[in-house]
Structure formats: C-alpha cells, structure tokens
Enzyme design. Structure first.
Site, PDB file in Angstrom:
ATOM      1  N   HIS A  18       0.825  -1.203   0.000  1.00 50.78           N
ATOM      2  CA  HIS A  18       0.000   0.000   0.000  1.00 50.78           C
ATOM      3  C   HIS A  18       0.862   1.257   0.000  1.00 50.78           C
ATOM      4  O   HIS A  18       0.630   2.179  -0.781  1.00 50.78           O
ATOM      5  CB  HIS A  18      -0.927   0.000   1.218  1.00 50.78           C
ATOM      6  CG  HIS A  18      -2.041  -0.991   1.119  1.00 50.78           C
ATOM      7  ND1 HIS A  18      -3.335  -0.627   0.842  1.00 50.78           N
ATOM      8  CD2 HIS A  18      -2.046  -2.339   1.257  1.00 50.78           C
ATOM      9  CE1 HIS A  18      -4.102  -1.709   0.812  1.00 50.78           C
ATOM     10  NE2 HIS A  18      -3.345  -2.755   1.067  1.00 50.78           N
ATOM     11  N   ASP A 126      -5.270   6.359   1.624  1.00 50.62           N
ATOM     12  CA  ASP A 126      -5.314   4.952   1.228  1.00 50.62           C
ATOM     13  C   ASP A 126      -6.689   4.375   1.551  1.00 50.62           C
ATOM     14  O   ASP A 126      -7.386   4.830   2.474  1.00 50.62           O
ATOM     15  CB  ASP A 126      -4.230   4.181   1.982  1.00 50.62           C
ATOM     16  CG  ASP A 126      -4.246   2.693   1.663  1.00 50.62           C
ATOM     17  OD1 ASP A 126      -3.585   2.292   0.701  1.00 50.62           O
ATOM     18  OD2 ASP A 126      -4.936   1.936   2.389  1.00 50.62           O
ATOM     19  N   GLU A 380       2.082  -5.541 -12.359  1.00 52.75           N
ATOM     20  CA  GLU A 380       3.468  -5.635 -12.851  1.00 52.75           C
ATOM     21  C   GLU A 380       3.575  -6.695 -13.939  1.00 52.75           C
ATOM     22  O   GLU A 380       4.244  -6.482 -14.957  1.00 52.75           O
ATOM     23  CB  GLU A 380       4.408  -5.965 -11.688  1.00 52.75           C
ATOM     24  CG  GLU A 380       4.608  -4.815 -10.722  1.00 52.75           C
ATOM     25  CD  GLU A 380       5.267  -5.215  -9.407  1.00 52.75           C
ATOM     26  OE1 GLU A 380       5.399  -4.343  -8.526  1.00 52.75           O
ATOM     27  OE2 GLU A 380       5.639  -6.399  -9.265  1.00 52.75           O
TER      28      GLU A 380
END
Length: 487
Positions: A18, A126, A380
C-alpha cells in the site's frame, strides 16, 4: 493563474504494498503539475505487521529528498491498539484511527505556518485509511480515496452493503456456503468461495460494512487499474449514483525496485537469468506475506521438477511464532526441500529467498509467473506482458484470481479458492498437489492464446499512462479538481 501552491495531504496505509503504491501516485501527481505539493503523513506499522521491507522503506523515505513531496512520520500512542486475533479487522482499524489526532495536529500546524503561500486543497487517503475523512471534514477539505486494488474488488466491497442493507441477506452464511451470486459489474456469477475472507466472520463483516459506507463519503475514488482492463466494472460503478466518481489511474507501479543492500542478491539472480533462453523461465513468488509449510513446499518442488520447465522460485520461511506475520529467508534451503532436489535441478532452476520481483518479471528470460495475485503483482506482470498462473493466498487475492482467469481470460488457474490465513500461519489449508502445480505451470508457459491476450493488454496498459491515454486523462481531471480550487 494559480496564485498559491495547492497542498495535498497524503496518508498511506502502513503495509508495504500500500505505502509503495501510494508514494508512486504522489510522484505522478507532482510530476504532472508543478503547482502541487504533497505532504505524506506516514503511519508506522504495528510490530505484528512490521517487516524488514517496510521498516527499511519508511527509513528510506525520511532520508530521500523528492521535489514537491515531504514526509512526516506520525507519532504513536504509548499504548497503541494491539493485534487481537479475535477481532483482527476492527483492531487493525482502531490502530489507524488512533492516528487521527496526530493527523489533525499536523494539518492544523501546516495551515497556521503557511501564511497564504500554500493552501490545503484535499486529502488523498489509502483505501484502509478512510477514517481520515472525518479529519478532512473538520478542515472543510474534500477527501479522495486511493484504492490500491482493482475495480472488481471495489465493486464487491460496495455490494456487500447492498446485500446486507437492501437485500437483507445473511452475508456470513452466504460466504461460508458453496454457491454463486450475481454482482453488478461482473459478467459471470461470482462463487462465494472467492469472497473476501473478512465477510465470513462477524468482526470482519462489521468492518467491511463500515468500510463500504466510508468509501461512499469520499469526493472521488482513484483506482489503480486501467479502463481498458476493467471496462465492464468501471462502467457499472460509474452508472451508480450512490457511488463517488471512479477514476482509473493505473497502472501505478514502482519500477525502480529499490533493492538497497540486497543489490548483490539481485545481481546474482539477473546474471543467472541472462544465461537462460527467452521466455523459458517460470517465476514463483507469493508476496510479502507468502510462505508455506514443509508439506506444501515439497509438492511445489515435485510439480516444478515434473513440469520440466526452467524456474526461479522465491521460497520463504513461515513466521516462527505469533508475534509477527512476516516470513524470512531460509539459511539452509535443503532442510525444507525434497532430498536431492537442488542437485537434480541444478542449472535449470534457481531457488532463492527474497526476490527482486520487478527486475525478474522485466527480464526477457521470464515467460510465466506463479503468483499470489496481489494486485500490484498482477499489474506488474501485465505491464511486462508475462502471463500468470493464479495461486491466491490471503486478502482479496481470490477475487483478483477469479477476475483474471474467468472474467478477463488473462491468467490460468492453479487455484482460485486457496486461502491461508497470514494471522494464523500454522493453520492447515488445503494442499495443492504437485499434479495441479505441474498442470498450471505447463499451461502458463505453453498456452499461446493467453500469452497473446496478455501481450495485447500489456500494450493497452502502457498506452493508458501515455499522453492522451485513459489513465493519463483521469489523472488530468483529478489535477484540475485540486488546482481549480486554488486559482
């Protein structure tokens, strides 16, 4: 003409995936508009959640100088809320909430000291720091939530409230059953076996309902995803007037790696990959909390050996006690691997501890990824065009796996419903057999249809963040939101 600098208060959640992702969105915002400045208020993790990775990362933030970004490490209570296994979700939330007073103090001081040179135009928090919305409201500034996971998980989380409040469903009973339900934004019925684990207990469900309600209080929700990837879900969310505007801003990635004092290990792994044929290596890595007991490790080893494919395997040792959930590296890998495994696979396989994941996924030799399906990891792998074989472990990873395999066809399945509780590492989950692992590895390395789809999506993800791309435009709209209040 902008008269003063627009200041954003950014608050990451104290978990490695995070905080790294949130810092990347901060960099993106200030790089796009020099009239923005960001103050990051860092919450240190509880001892139970702490790891070498997050501790060293937080320390690096205080030492680095970033243009237009500054960092303040928040103090902790002398007796902060501790991890409670019987109320893990509410106790984790209470820990975040215990920092609200420190955030209030810091922001009040910033506003007093700026003397008109800057103006706080918003909080960016967040997804697990939505309690800070109440603090932002005290200063009469809007809050934007940065959702570090995907739109599908956001849609699921928001729908839990609908199931409880409007459809009067027993969500705990439903989530512990073996059935499927329709959820807005999903094309296919969603198996209850892939539901986010908190909704299986009262403590967890109470937290999810609170979480869902707080998300609706935000000015907007920024999601680390791509419109072209989750088109159906994003359109569904955008059509719901009870939900704040959703901005897909991804992929937000930390491509620099930041291996630090682990650079020699990274160099050794990359040198080994340099000697392998293109797209010939399968990479196994299960995230910052991923580890398995000896029985499961031996099944993975057998599956790898039987597949015949070259591999790099990040193998971590489970926590030795209940004071932390962070895995560590083995000093001697032979104590957990099958006898003779390292000798038999010498030259075609490499078993390591910590892995420089970005560097490995970006290497030309890597052709497949056995993943725990953390959203950062899946982003990714898509960025580098590497197809995944799903092996979710904890958190929302089961929903991520379902979306990637069933909804999008961008991954192959080893398991969709495997779950291991990182808060109770000695609890025995189901065993994934060597045959299942071998099958998944063969599919991810040999299925040309999935590989082609992943390559196409990789190009779309890269185009999304370029000028004129969908995520580039979303970030532009957000910057306009921030700066127009300051003009």
């Amino acid at each position: 003409m902008v008269n003063t600098v627009a200041e954003i208060i950014l608050i990451p959640s104290p978990a490695v995936g995070h905080i790294m992702s949130t810092i990347e969105i901060a960099k993106l915002l200030v790089n796009r508009d020099q009239h923005l400045t960001i103050t990051v208020l860092v919450i240190k993790p509880r001892k139970y959640d702490s790891s070498v990775a997050i501790t060293s990362y937080i320390e690096s933030l205080t030492k680095n100088t970033m243009d237009h970004i500054s960092f303040i490490i928040l103090p902790q209570d002398e007796n902060p809320p501790v991890h409670d296994p019987k109320a893990r979700y509410t106790s984790a939330n209470e820990y975040i909430e215990s920092h609200c007073k420190y955030v209030r103090n810091v922001v009040a001081e910033l506003m007093t000291s700026q003397l008109g040179s800057r103006r706080v135009v918003g909080f960016v928090v967040d997804m697990f720091c939505t309690c800070m919305i109440d603090v932002a409201n005290e200063f009469n500034v809007p809050t934007y939530v940065y959702f570090t996971s995907n739109a599908a998980f956001l849609g699921f989380t928001l729908y839990v409230k609908t199931l409880c409040d409007e459809l009067d469903k027993d969500v705990i009973e439903l989530s512990n059953s073996d059935t499927e339900i329709s959820i807005p934004g999903f094309v296919n019925p969603v198996p209850t076996k892939v539901f986010w684990s908190p909704v299986r207990t009262k403590d967890g469900l109470d937290f999810v309902l609170w979480f869902s309600r707080k998300l609706r209080e935000a000015k907007a929700i920024m999601v680390n995803t791509v419109l072209e990837l989750e088109t159906h879900m994003i359109k569904s969310l955008s059509a719901d007037n009870s939900i704040p505007p959703v901005y897909p801003v991804g992929p937000i990635l930390n491509l620099e790696g930041g291996s630090g004092d682990r650079k020699p290990l990274e160099d050794d792994i990359i040198r080994w990959l340099d000697g392998q044929p293109e797209s010939s290596v399968v990479f196994l890595c299960f995230g910052s909390l991923g580890s398995f007991d000896e029985v499961q490790v031996k099944e993975i080893a057998r599956g790898l050996e039987q597949s015949g494919h070259r591999f790099v395997w990040s193998l971590r040792r489970p926590p030795s006690d209940q004071t932390t959930r962070a895995p560590t590296d083995y000093e001697d890998l032979s104590v957990v691997l099958p006898e003779g495994f390292l000798e038999r696979t010498h030259g075609i396989g490499k078993v390591i501890g910590w892995a420089p994941q970005v560097a490995v996924l970006g290497h030309r030799a890597v052709g497949g990824f056995v993943s725990h399906c953390g959203w950062n990891s899946l982003m990714e792998s898509l960025w580098f065009g590497v197809p995944s074989a799903t092996w979710p472990v904890y958190a929302e990873q089961q929903i991520n796996a379902f979306e990637m395999v069933v909804e999008l066809g961008l991954a192959v399945e080893i398991k969709l419903d495997y779950i291991k509780d990182p808060c109770n590492p000695k609890a025995d989950p189901i065993i994934v057999t060597a045959e299942e692992i071998e099958s998944g590895i063969r599919q991810v390395m040999e299925d040309t249809e999935v590989r082609t789809k992943v390559k196409i999506m990789s190009e779309k993800c890269r185009s999304a963040v370029e000028e004129g791309g969908s995520s580039y435009e979303s970030v532009g709209w957000l910057i306009q939101e921030f700066t127009r209040k300051n003009s």
